[in-house]
Design a protein around this motif. Sequence first.
Motif, PDB file in Angstrom:
ATOM      1  N   TYR A 410       0.335  -1.285   0.161  1.00 28.36           N
ATOM      2  CA  TYR A 410       0.408   0.149   0.395  1.00 28.36           C
ATOM      3  C   TYR A 410       1.087   1.114  -0.215  1.00 28.36           C
ATOM      4  O   TYR A 410       0.674   2.014  -0.562  1.00 28.36           O
ATOM      5  CB  TYR A 410      -0.535  -0.246   1.047  1.00 28.36           C
ATOM      6  CG  TYR A 410      -1.413   1.488   1.473  1.00 28.36           C
ATOM      7  CD1 TYR A 410      -3.018   1.228   0.603  1.00 28.36           C
ATOM      8  CD2 TYR A 410      -1.429   2.028   2.186  1.00 28.36           C
ATOM      9  CE1 TYR A 410      -3.696   2.959   0.690  1.00 28.36           C
ATOM     10  CE2 TYR A 410      -1.498   2.928   2.360  1.00 28.36           C
ATOM     11  CZ  TYR A 410      -3.328   3.519   2.097  1.00 28.36           C
ATOM     12  OH  TYR A 410      -3.831   4.633   1.668  1.00 28.36           O
ATOM     13  N   SER A 431      -6.140  -0.020  -4.850  1.00 35.10           N
ATOM     14  CA  SER A 431      -7.624  -0.676  -4.022  1.00 35.10           C
ATOM     15  C   SER A 431      -6.896  -2.451  -4.002  1.00 35.10           C
ATOM     16  O   SER A 431      -7.439  -2.240  -2.605  1.00 35.10           O
ATOM     17  CB  SER A 431      -8.659  -0.583  -5.091  1.00 35.10           C
ATOM     18  OG  SER A 431      -7.920  -2.095  -5.999  1.00 35.10           O
ATOM     19  N   TYR A 433      -4.624  -3.673  -2.412  1.00 36.19           N
ATOM     20  CA  TYR A 433      -4.253  -3.549  -0.833  1.00 36.19           C
ATOM     21  C   TYR A 433      -4.828  -2.156   0.195  1.00 36.19           C
ATOM     22  O   TYR A 433      -4.659  -2.237   1.498  1.00 36.19           O
ATOM     23  CB  TYR A 433      -2.997  -2.646  -0.409  1.00 36.19           C
ATOM     24  CG  TYR A 433      -2.030  -3.691  -2.115  1.00 36.19           C
ATOM     25  CD1 TYR A 433      -2.125  -4.823  -2.308  1.00 36.19           C
ATOM     26  CD2 TYR A 433      -1.603  -2.712  -2.999  1.00 36.19           C
ATOM     27  CE1 TYR A 433      -1.644  -5.077  -3.293  1.00 36.19           C
ATOM     28  CE2 TYR A 433      -0.808  -2.796  -4.139  1.00 36.19           C
ATOM     29  CZ  TYR A 433      -1.050  -4.239  -4.261  1.00 36.19           C
ATOM     30  OH  TYR A 433      -0.180  -5.191  -5.308  1.00 36.19           O
ATOM     31  N   ASN A 434      -6.433  -1.455  -0.346  1.00 39.08           N
ATOM     32  CA  ASN A 434      -6.900  -0.794   0.865  1.00 39.08           C
ATOM     33  C   ASN A 434      -8.569  -1.680   1.251  1.00 39.08           C
ATOM     34  O   ASN A 434      -8.583  -3.327   0.830  1.00 39.08           O
ATOM     35  CB  ASN A 434      -7.114  -0.465   0.063  1.00 39.08           C
ATOM     36  CG  ASN A 434      -7.306   2.052   0.200  1.00 39.08           C
ATOM     37  OD1 ASN A 434      -7.142   1.980   2.056  1.00 39.08           O
ATOM     38  ND2 ASN A 434      -7.181   2.492  -0.657  1.00 39.08           N
ATOM     39  N   THR A 435      -8.677  -0.823   2.107  1.00 40.05           N
ATOM     40  CA  THR A 435      -9.749  -2.086   2.696  1.00 40.05           C
ATOM     41  C   THR A 435     -11.498  -1.028   2.334  1.00 40.05           C
ATOM     42  O   THR A 435     -11.022   0.036   2.565  1.00 40.05           O
ATOM     43  CB  THR A 435     -10.030  -2.260   3.940  1.00 40.05           C
ATOM     44  OG1 THR A 435      -9.601  -1.141   4.860  1.00 40.05           O
ATOM     45  CG2 THR A 435      -8.909  -3.674   4.365  1.00 40.05           C
ATOM     46  N   LYS A 439     -10.983   1.344  -0.818  1.00 39.02           N
ATOM     47  CA  LYS A 439     -10.643   0.590  -1.847  1.00 39.02           C
ATOM     48  C   LYS A 439     -12.250   0.729  -2.896  1.00 39.02           C
ATOM     49  O   LYS A 439     -11.852   1.356  -4.217  1.00 39.02           O
ATOM     50  CB  LYS A 439     -11.304  -0.847  -1.152  1.00 39.02           C
ATOM     51  CG  LYS A 439     -11.509  -2.071  -2.332  1.00 39.02           C
ATOM     52  CD  LYS A 439     -11.644  -3.070  -2.174  1.00 39.02           C
ATOM     53  CE  LYS A 439     -10.676  -4.120  -1.008  1.00 39.02           C
ATOM     54  NZ  LYS A 439      -9.415  -4.138  -2.122  1.00 39.02           N
ATOM     55  N   ASP A 442     -10.873   4.265  -4.563  1.00 34.30           N
ATOM     56  CA  ASP A 442      -9.533   3.357  -5.149  1.00 34.30           C
ATOM     57  C   ASP A 442     -10.361   3.481  -6.411  1.00 34.30           C
ATOM     58  O   ASP A 442      -9.797   3.651  -7.371  1.00 34.30           O
ATOM     59  CB  ASP A 442      -8.826   2.560  -4.376  1.00 34.30           C
ATOM     60  CG  ASP A 442      -8.067   3.174  -3.980  1.00 34.30           C
ATOM     61  OD1 ASP A 442      -8.259   5.118  -4.005  1.00 34.30           O
ATOM     62  OD2 ASP A 442      -7.525   2.624  -2.931  1.00 34.30           O
TER      63      ASP A 442
END
Length: 698
Positions: A410, A431, A433-435, A439, A442
């Motif tokens: 990230y 996205s 590595y995002n939540t 996410k 992104d």
Amino acid sequence: MLPFGLPKTDHLEPTIEPHLKPIQLVETLADLYRRLGTCLESEKSLICIEQYSILSSLGDPKLLRRCLRAARQHAFDVHSKVVLSALLRYERREDEHDGISPMDCSSFILECPKATLESGCDLNSIYDHCKCYQECTNSADAQISKEDELLTLEEDSDISFCVGNEEIDCVRSKIAALSTPFKAMLCGSFIESKRSKIDFSQNGISVELMKAVDLYSRTKRVDMFSPKIVLELLSFAERFCCEEMKSACDIHLATFVNCMEDVLVLIEYGLEDRANVLVASCLQVLLRELPSSLHSPKVMRIFCSSEARERLASAGHASFLLYYFLSQVAMEEDKVSNTTVMLLERLKECATLKWQKALALHQLGCVWLERLEYKSAQCYFEAATEAGHVYSLAGIARSRYKQGEQHSAYKLMNTLISEYKAVGWMYQERSLYNTGENKIADLNTATELDPTLSFPYKYRAVSKAEKKQTKDAISEIDRIIQFKLAPDCLELRAWFFIAIEDYGSALRDIRAMLTLEPSYKMFNVRLSGDDLIDLLNHKVQQGSQADCWLQLCDQWSSIDDIGSLAIIHQMLVNDPWKSLLRFRQSLLLLRLNCKKAAMRCLQLACNLSSSEHEKLIYEGWILYDTGHREEALAKAEKSILIQRSFEAFFLKAYTLSDSNLDPESSSYVIELLEEAIRCPSDGLRKGQVSVGTFFKYL
């Protein structure tokens, strides 16, 4: 009906594309254009290949073919011509006729197997015909009779070479003229210059070979010898530095290479004696037999190891271009095979320019990522980044993520986004590595920056399906299907339709998907599309062929291209040999910008055509689509002479209209379209003649 379950967001991720992806695509292409206009002629071919490697990520076959044609047009050496000619043929393999051999000439100079073996750059039109297209004429070369040759031997001999118990009478001056070493030996300060007999028994030379050397020294011809003797002459010439003799043998032996069996016999001789043209001729067969030759262990031994590359290099035939071609085919066939890895390693060894090193390293990273060797993948992506390929940072992030370093991945993508001008794939990658809402944010940004990225639509759709919002999921995936028809998106929408028990719509999407990729496997390669169709057929009432024609007319009129594709796919199950249906498929696919699938269908139509006038029309469309407008026009006119038809007139009008027309020419096109309407037709295409109205305002 969902034995494998619906897809899950946790299992979705975009692939790291194995292409060069510059951050500033437009600026990069503009720079290449400037360089192409100012560089030396010898550099142009390679710049066109660099352009090809960058445009590969766009997936436009016409654009890529244009780059390859330009590269082939500006290629100077035999090796580059052989590789580029084979690559051009490989790129258009979908539009070949039945019964065409890989070594058959297409009648155009850029792909002619004979023209590739002639050095020098020919800057004529890329659509020029080759010599094979012209009528063959008998050679008027004077033939030397065997009696004259023997008479010459008896009259001119002034030195003998002893091989065992036999003496071969030769002409000292002619043998001396074969090479500098012979001249020094026979006319210099060596003792052989004073002798009339020279013992050659200890040189491993046969009587037959020495007689051939003598005859060649007098006639400068090798065509009267058997291939076995010419091979021996080649080795003799290499050993004693007889360059003219070597060249004659090299060129003559190249004419015997016509198939794989010839290659496997002759290439070893060519490599051993560094016969450039012979090796080039062998390579040409191997490359034109791709991808099938890729599966031969004997063939791969010629290319794959470092030692093999060095042997090719010694004969002037190891290049970045060669291994670029081979590795692309290998990745298409099996991305994770050992053969693919070895060819990419050779590609890396051949890379000299910065972009070449970046490409080879990045592709190695992609392959090791697919092989689940994440540490190795990360090393290659890092090396590619050091070589200047910023997109490889996405590969580094993905490799770290796969090794459990989600936060590190990230941070890397976050830094990338802050340092460079925003590009869609950056947010798409972050996205992963995002939540939560971040996410989705992104993914939404990725879509705004690059609406052609399919992953964000797929993720949002599956996310909605997981929340039991299946109709919203279908609406989401519809957004990309409306302008970008991809098999994986059609598959996903079919899953959603099955989930809400709309089996008719699911069947439509699967049939359309199989039109694009006939061998497509669904549910993560666990079920063939044909098997799923068999299951769904029990849920949907099947109409007759007549019903299908009525549905097709309705769908065609309402411009429901996916529905039309599905109906034609169903009709072909019952009538697989109908060329007209294949032709309709190709038209729909062209309208949907699915060019490769369209050409495959068009060629099937051509192969299945039952009449000459119909086949000429299909051949004309193939020629038109590959840029040969004059030939396409000739096919249309020939078809009209045989039988006046809507299709032939329409092809002629369409071909003529694809240029800057003056008012007089525009009027002629309108006349052709009006003539087309008067001809019998099934009614599906007559609406297209409305294009004629545009010409009234020119």
